[in-house]
Motif scaffolding. Structure first.
Motif, PDB file in Angstrom:
ATOM      1  N   VAL A  86     -26.436   9.483 -32.372  1.00  0.00           N
ATOM      2  CA  VAL A  86     -27.881   9.308 -32.528  1.00  0.00           C
ATOM      3  C   VAL A  86     -28.483   8.823 -31.206  1.00  0.00           C
ATOM      4  N   ILE A  87     -27.718   7.981 -30.485  1.00  0.00           N
ATOM      5  CA  ILE A  87     -28.072   7.505 -29.153  1.00  0.00           C
ATOM      6  C   ILE A  87     -27.032   8.064 -28.186  1.00  0.00           C
ATOM      7  N   ASP A  88     -27.487   8.534 -27.008  1.00  0.00           N
ATOM      8  CA  ASP A  88     -26.562   9.162 -26.054  1.00  0.00           C
ATOM      9  C   ASP A  88     -25.848   8.164 -25.156  1.00  0.00           C
ATOM     10  N   LEU A  89     -26.605   7.186 -24.637  1.00  0.00           N
ATOM     11  CA  LEU A  89     -26.059   6.201 -23.703  1.00  0.00           C
ATOM     12  C   LEU A  89     -26.434   4.800 -24.170  1.00  0.00           C
ATOM     13  N   ASN A  90     -25.604   3.812 -23.826  1.00  0.00           N
ATOM     14  CA  ASN A  90     -25.872   2.461 -24.311  1.00  0.00           C
ATOM     15  C   ASN A  90     -25.300   1.437 -23.326  1.00  0.00           C
ATOM     16  N   ARG A  91     -26.160   0.503 -22.897  1.00  0.00           N
ATOM     17  CA  ARG A  91     -25.703  -0.624 -22.080  1.00  0.00           C
ATOM     18  C   ARG A  91     -25.546  -1.812 -23.019  1.00  0.00           C
ATOM     19  N   VAL A  92     -24.308  -2.307 -23.146  1.00  0.00           N
ATOM     20  CA  VAL A  92     -24.056  -3.396 -24.091  1.00  0.00           C
ATOM     21  C   VAL A  92     -23.117  -4.438 -23.490  1.00  0.00           C
ATOM     22  N   SER A  93     -23.128  -5.621 -24.081  1.00  0.00           N
ATOM     23  CA  SER A  93     -22.196  -6.670 -23.691  1.00  0.00           C
ATOM     24  C   SER A  93     -20.804  -6.319 -24.207  1.00  0.00           C
ATOM     25  N   LEU A  94     -19.782  -6.866 -23.561  1.00  0.00           N
ATOM     26  CA  LEU A  94     -18.420  -6.601 -24.022  1.00  0.00           C
ATOM     27  C   LEU A  94     -18.097  -7.361 -25.302  1.00  0.00           C
ATOM     28  N   GLY A  95     -18.789  -8.484 -25.538  1.00  0.00           N
ATOM     29  CA  GLY A  95     -18.494  -9.324 -26.692  1.00  0.00           C
ATOM     30  C   GLY A  95     -18.392  -8.596 -28.016  1.00  0.00           C
ATOM     31  N   GLN A 105     -11.186  -7.796 -24.574  1.00  0.00           N
ATOM     32  CA  GLN A 105     -11.042  -9.259 -24.635  1.00  0.00           C
ATOM     33  C   GLN A 105     -10.691  -9.838 -23.269  1.00  0.00           C
ATOM     34  N   ILE A 106     -10.036  -9.042 -22.440  1.00  0.00           N
ATOM     35  CA  ILE A 106      -9.507  -9.554 -21.175  1.00  0.00           C
ATOM     36  C   ILE A 106     -10.594 -10.097 -20.247  1.00  0.00           C
ATOM     37  N   PRO A 107     -11.688  -9.348 -19.979  1.00  0.00           N
ATOM     38  CA  PRO A 107     -12.714  -9.890 -19.090  1.00  0.00           C
ATOM     39  C   PRO A 107     -13.468 -11.080 -19.695  1.00  0.00           C
ATOM     40  N   SER A 108     -13.283 -11.332 -21.000  1.00  0.00           N
ATOM     41  CA  SER A 108     -13.950 -12.458 -21.659  1.00  0.00           C
ATOM     42  C   SER A 108     -13.132 -13.747 -21.580  1.00  0.00           C
ATOM     43  N   LEU A 109     -11.921 -13.675 -21.053  1.00  0.00           N
ATOM     44  CA  LEU A 109     -11.072 -14.867 -20.958  1.00  0.00           C
ATOM     45  C   LEU A 109     -11.623 -15.829 -19.906  1.00  0.00           C
ATOM     46  N   PRO A 110     -11.616 -17.133 -20.191  1.00  0.00           N
ATOM     47  CA  PRO A 110     -12.099 -18.106 -19.210  1.00  0.00           C
ATOM     48  C   PRO A 110     -11.224 -18.142 -17.959  1.00  0.00           C
ATOM     49  N   TYR A 111     -11.875 -18.172 -16.806  1.00  0.00           N
ATOM     50  CA  TYR A 111     -11.219 -18.265 -15.492  1.00  0.00           C
ATOM     51  C   TYR A 111     -10.276 -17.105 -15.211  1.00  0.00           C
ATOM     52  N   ILE A 112     -10.442 -15.991 -15.924  1.00  0.00           N
ATOM     53  CA  ILE A 112      -9.609 -14.822 -15.626  1.00  0.00           C
ATOM     54  C   ILE A 112      -9.948 -14.283 -14.232  1.00  0.00           C
ATOM     55  N   ASP A 232     -18.429 -23.757 -11.385  1.00  0.00           N
ATOM     56  CA  ASP A 232     -17.010 -23.535 -11.670  1.00  0.00           C
ATOM     57  C   ASP A 232     -16.729 -22.090 -12.082  1.00  0.00           C
ATOM     58  N   GLN A 233     -17.770 -21.357 -12.466  1.00  0.00           N
ATOM     59  CA  GLN A 233     -17.669 -19.918 -12.802  1.00  0.00           C
ATOM     60  C   GLN A 233     -16.547 -19.650 -13.823  1.00  0.00           C
ATOM     61  N   HIS A 234     -16.572 -20.398 -14.934  1.00  0.00           N
ATOM     62  CA  HIS A 234     -15.501 -20.240 -15.917  1.00  0.00           C
ATOM     63  C   HIS A 234     -15.543 -18.903 -16.644  1.00  0.00           C
ATOM     64  N   LEU A 235     -16.723 -18.311 -16.756  1.00  0.00           N
ATOM     65  CA  LEU A 235     -16.837 -16.984 -17.375  1.00  0.00           C
ATOM     66  C   LEU A 235     -17.608 -16.058 -16.440  1.00  0.00           C
ATOM     67  N   ILE A 236     -17.006 -14.920 -16.126  1.00  0.00           N
ATOM     68  CA  ILE A 236     -17.680 -13.893 -15.330  1.00  0.00           C
ATOM     69  C   ILE A 236     -17.479 -12.580 -16.085  1.00  0.00           C
ATOM     70  N   VAL A 237     -18.216 -12.426 -17.165  1.00  0.00           N
ATOM     71  CA  VAL A 237     -18.002 -11.302 -18.084  1.00  0.00           C
ATOM     72  C   VAL A 237     -18.943 -10.144 -17.735  1.00  0.00           C
ATOM     73  N   PRO A 238     -18.399  -8.996 -17.322  1.00  0.00           N
ATOM     74  CA  PRO A 238     -19.264  -7.848 -17.025  1.00  0.00           C
ATOM     75  C   PRO A 238     -19.831  -7.229 -18.297  1.00  0.00           C
ATOM     76  N   GLU A 239     -20.838  -6.385 -18.133  1.00  0.00           N
ATOM     77  CA  GLU A 239     -21.385  -5.610 -19.242  1.00  0.00           C
ATOM     78  C   GLU A 239     -20.974  -4.158 -19.036  1.00  0.00           C
ATOM     79  N   VAL A 240     -21.071  -3.359 -20.078  1.00  0.00           N
ATOM     80  CA  VAL A 240     -20.528  -2.003 -19.992  1.00  0.00           C
ATOM     81  C   VAL A 240     -21.578  -0.953 -20.357  1.00  0.00           C
ATOM     82  N   LEU A 241     -21.497   0.189 -19.685  1.00  0.00           N
ATOM     83  CA  LEU A 241     -22.340   1.343 -20.005  1.00  0.00           C
ATOM     84  C   LEU A 241     -21.441   2.398 -20.637  1.00  0.00           C
TER      85      LEU A 241
END
Length: 329
Positions: A86-95, A105-112, A232-241
């Motif tokens: 129904v939607i072609d493209l989507n920018r969303v959080s990894l959560g 789950q891997i990029p959501s790990l603290p201090y990864i 301290d940058q404990h979480l650096i979680v990217p978003e995905v397209l």
């Protein structure tokens, strides 16, 4: 009709918005992209830029229209609609994918990630590609990763210069078991609560502080009541397209190649916009008199995460990915 029943009102609303865009003269091959962020936000502008690149690469055959500000629904709804085409493209959080695609789950790990640069190297490399490839089994094509900022602790009591300074302090966290466990492992007390309650809770002493990125620390006004910010940058979680596999399968091989290339080429543009937004927020916050701690020894923070990793890394595949990320220089 069955598809509309599947999605209910969210799909009907999306269809109405899309139909309006079509009546407004959108091209036949205009791909519809969803984003919950407002117009002008770096991810929204990056997908617009991708659309311009895609038009050039395909000689005008394919373009993109971005439906920002959750016009097509919140992330959970739009993920399902993207899976069904129904939607072609989507920018969303990894959560939202963490319980569906274990690799996310891997990029959501603290201090990864040791730093934003380290995150970029990992997500631009083989591990990032493996995570993107994992979407295919769920009717989605992973195209690219965008930045979501690095989250750090801020509080109203004192500058945090070492892990010992966290002991006994009360911090608001997102309503996530992993993040509650992260704060506990650092010796502090985690208090999950809605984002909108944080300002008054710091102001009244219900909590000592919270954690977030520069733009959110700025736009929320939290720097007014919690003037100590430790990077301290404990979480650096990217978003995905992502793209709907149904849409993808309807493209020619040349068009598929152009989509992937255009998505990758939009990433540096997005990072540039994000960096500019972070800089603007940082300048504003420093000018307001907040105390910023930039130099800390992260090793004790990282070492404290062992019980968290032991709890959440439940497969050899995930453990191997973590090992390779930690080895990335």
């Amino acid at each position: 009709m069955n598809l509309l029943k599947k999605f209910g009102l969210a799909a009907m609303a999306s269809a109405a918005v899309i139909a309006m865009a079509t009546m407004a003269g959108a091209a036949e091959r205009t791909l519809r992209s969803s984003d919950t962020h407002p117009d002008g936000y770096p991810t929204v502008e990056a997908v617009k830029q991708m659309g311009k690149i895609l038009e050039q690469k395909t000689g005008g055959k394919l373009g993109i229209e971005v439906f920002h500000s959750a016009q097509l629904g919140q992330e959970k709804d739009t993920i399902e609609q993207t899976q069904f085409g129904v939607i072609d493209l989507n920018r969303v959080s990894l959560g939202p994918f963490n319980n569906i695609i274990e690799e996310t789950q891997i990029p959501s790990l603290p201090y990864i990630f040791r730093s934003v640069d380290h995150m970029h190297k990992v997500m631009d490399g083989p591990v990032g590609q493996e995570i993107l490839d994992a979407f295919a089994a769920h009717d989605l094509i992973g195209l690219a990763f965008y930045d979501g900022g690095s989250r750090s602790f801020y509080n109203s009591q004192k500058p945090i210069k070492s892990i010992d300074d966290l002991k006994g302090m009360k911090f608001r966290v997102m309503q996530s078991d992993m993040f509650v466990d992260m704060v506990k492992a650092l010796g502090a007390n985690a208090t999950p609560m809605p984002y909108g309650e944080v300002y008054s809770s710091i102001q009244t002493g219900v909590i000592d502080g919270a954690e977030n990125n520069w733009p959110s620390y700025d736009s929320s006004g939290h720097f007014e009541v919690a003037k100590h910010y430790t990077l301290d940058q404990h979480l650096i979680v990217p978003e995905v397209l992502v793209m709907s596999k149904k849409t993808w399968d309807g493209l020619s091989p040349d068009e598929q190649k152009a989509v992937k290339e255009a998505a990758k080429e939009s990433v540096p543009y997005m990072r540039e916009l994000w960096a500019a937004q972070e800089k603007k927020s940082e300048e504003k916050i420093r000018a307001a008199g907040a105390e910023i701690v930039t130099e800390i020894d992260k090793k004790p923070f990282i070492d404290a995460m062992k019980p968290v990793y032991d709890k959440y890394l439940k497969s050899d595949k995930l453990k191997d990915m973590v090992t390779r990320i930690q080895a990335t220089q």
